[in-house]
Design an enzyme around this catalytic site. Sequence first.
Site, PDB file in Angstrom:
ATOM      1  CG  ASP A  37       8.182 -38.755  57.036  1.00 58.42           C
ATOM      2  OD1 ASP A  37       7.361 -39.533  56.534  1.00 58.42           O
ATOM      3  OD2 ASP A  37       8.253 -38.527  58.263  1.00 58.42           O
ATOM      4  CG  ASP A  45       6.748 -41.415  52.812  1.00 61.86           C
ATOM      5  OD1 ASP A  45       6.691 -40.520  51.951  1.00 61.86           O
ATOM      6  OD2 ASP A  45       6.269 -41.287  53.959  1.00 61.86           O
ATOM      7  CG  ASP A 114      20.031 -48.876  42.987  1.00 66.41           C
ATOM      8  OD1 ASP A 114      20.781 -49.715  42.483  1.00 66.41           O
ATOM      9  OD2 ASP A 114      20.431 -47.884  43.611  1.00 66.41           O
ATOM     10  CG  ASP A 214      24.368 -52.192  44.393  1.00 60.58           C
ATOM     11  OD1 ASP A 214      24.795 -51.071  44.706  1.00 60.58           O
ATOM     12  OD2 ASP A 214      24.596 -53.223  45.070  1.00 60.58           O
ATOM     13  CD  GLU A 267      28.070 -49.443  42.988  1.00 61.50           C
ATOM     14  OE1 GLU A 267      28.456 -48.696  43.897  1.00 61.50           O
ATOM     15  OE2 GLU A 267      27.413 -50.492  43.190  1.00 61.50           O
ATOM     16  CG  HIS A 338      23.695 -44.412  47.413  1.00 63.78           C
ATOM     17  ND1 HIS A 338      23.926 -44.469  46.050  1.00 63.78           N
ATOM     18  CD2 HIS A 338      23.802 -45.689  47.849  1.00 63.78           C
ATOM     19  CE1 HIS A 338      24.158 -45.706  45.695  1.00 63.78           C
ATOM     20  NE2 HIS A 338      24.089 -46.490  46.764  1.00 63.78           N
ATOM     21  CG  ASP A 339      27.443 -46.332  47.963  1.00 65.63           C
ATOM     22  OD1 ASP A 339      26.833 -46.466  49.036  1.00 65.63           O
ATOM     23  OD2 ASP A 339      27.326 -47.124  47.006  1.00 65.63           O
TER      24      ASP A 339
END
Length: 570
Positions: A37, A45, A114, A214, A267, A338-339
């Site tokens: 950040d 960001d 993505d 995705d 994915e 991230h999953d």
Amino acid sequence: MTTHDSQTIALPRDTNVDRAWWKEAVVYQIYPRSFNDSDGTGVGDIPGITEKADYLDELGVDVVWLCPVYDSPNADNGYDIRDYRSIMDEFGTMTDWEALRDALHERDIRLIMDLVVNHTSKQHVWFQKSRRCEDGYEDYYHWQDGDPDEPPNNWQSIFGGPAWSYDEERGQWYLHLFDPEQPDLNWRNPDVRDAVADVVTWWLEKGIDGFRLDAIDHLSKADGYPDGDSDEPITGLEHFSHGPRLREYLTELATAFEGYDTMTVGEMGGADIEQVDEYTGEGGLNTVFQFEHMGVTAGPDGPWDPEQFGEWDLTDLKEIIGQQQGEIDWPALFFGNHDQPRLVSHFGDDEAYREESAKLVATFLLTLRGTPYIYQGEEIGMTNDVFSSLDELDDPMTVGIVEELLEEGAIDTYDDAADLVNHRSRDHARTPMQWSDEPNAGFTTGDPWFAANENYTDINVESSLTDPDSVWNHYRRLIDLRHDEDAFVYGEYDDLLPDDEQLYAYTRTLGDERMLVVLNWSDDTATLDDLVVETSHAEVVLSNYDGVSDDPSAGSFDPYEATVYRVGST
């Protein structure tokens, strides 16, 4: 007999291979909300990523995969896109994005975005027009008639609950395989396919180097929306995963990439190993994320089985990896994202042997055939957090599944699912990147959108950079080794001990070069008795322990020891 401390030896490059830049690349995945950040808002960001461009360059990665930064209402942390051609206000501006692109390219780091095109946000203008039946948009989504109290079929959302929601404005049901705020696009409609291709071209013209696509295995749904098998972990999956027109859609989409030097990785959570090659090469994609190895810790009823989870056998992993290495034309290599839960907590020992096991899995990842993906924080050995209540969770998938387990009576309280959540939740990967031992792990000067793991005072980048034996430095040496040695990119893979439940030993062979990797995937010492490979001229190239013998059969392997040898010509 000589011994060596941990080191890397540069080896000659073999040119007799079918080269491609995306095959030789090491990819680093960034989840922007949790990376860095720059302005104290508590949300990571794009300028924060740009600030860390030198960090990425020093680590040695070749590609950044940027999770969604498009305009989004954030029902699913950016995977619900409201406008494909705008940047989310929380993340910055298009000018900020262009500065990041340029900073990466100046350092010879490519950028892939993505792309989420199975679904959009409900707030996307396409859905707003479709629900009003505006001319040309009537069939942009999957709409079905029916009683407002009775969904069109029994399909379940991957996030839990029914896969259909009733829209009062249109007076019909719409399909959403994920959150109700994420309606599925109707790919049967050629106008939808053309609109997506236009998005692809627009971003390629902006100078990106490819896409991670995705949930791409869900584009094609079965005609007639038949009921699914209710005995399966996700009811209806057989009708909305790898549907009858998927390959057609992917090959058509691939035409949008013609004339650009790009990489694409799809994915496909539901793809088995045999299916992967159907969708690569002439099937439209360069590579596919195939998840079978990630399921070794799942119970009989899938990853969210509340009764059995977490235990796994090394021989099962070997069998799956062997199939991927031998049967997939070009694997996408990963053990976290991230999953997924944190790599070292999932496949290693995040307590007594955190550093050793983090280095072991890193060694495994970066010495296999395929393109490796490092998820932010793996390079310092970040671990799962502990969530003691449902209120501490953010992930709609985790929350939805726990609520569904409660409704079904499979559990009585959150406490009954706490161990499962703390093993499996996606939120583990979304705690802020641990940059230092400063408040909030140095991620932000404000109030973080999601609390940092309390172990940031011990596990952080700042301390890792100055420690030559850190997990971070082990990753850097492995990346350098992979860049120097073609055998680790293009060489043949041969599992030497497929039935051993403790040691994982394999060779990578290219031409006259042969490399041997030995992993003691346990917290006990192990002895290598019968390797069936000539090691009389072996030489240690890299290890996560010091003082390792050049002869792999000369002594024992320490807990979670990972050693790479050069064993000479074949």
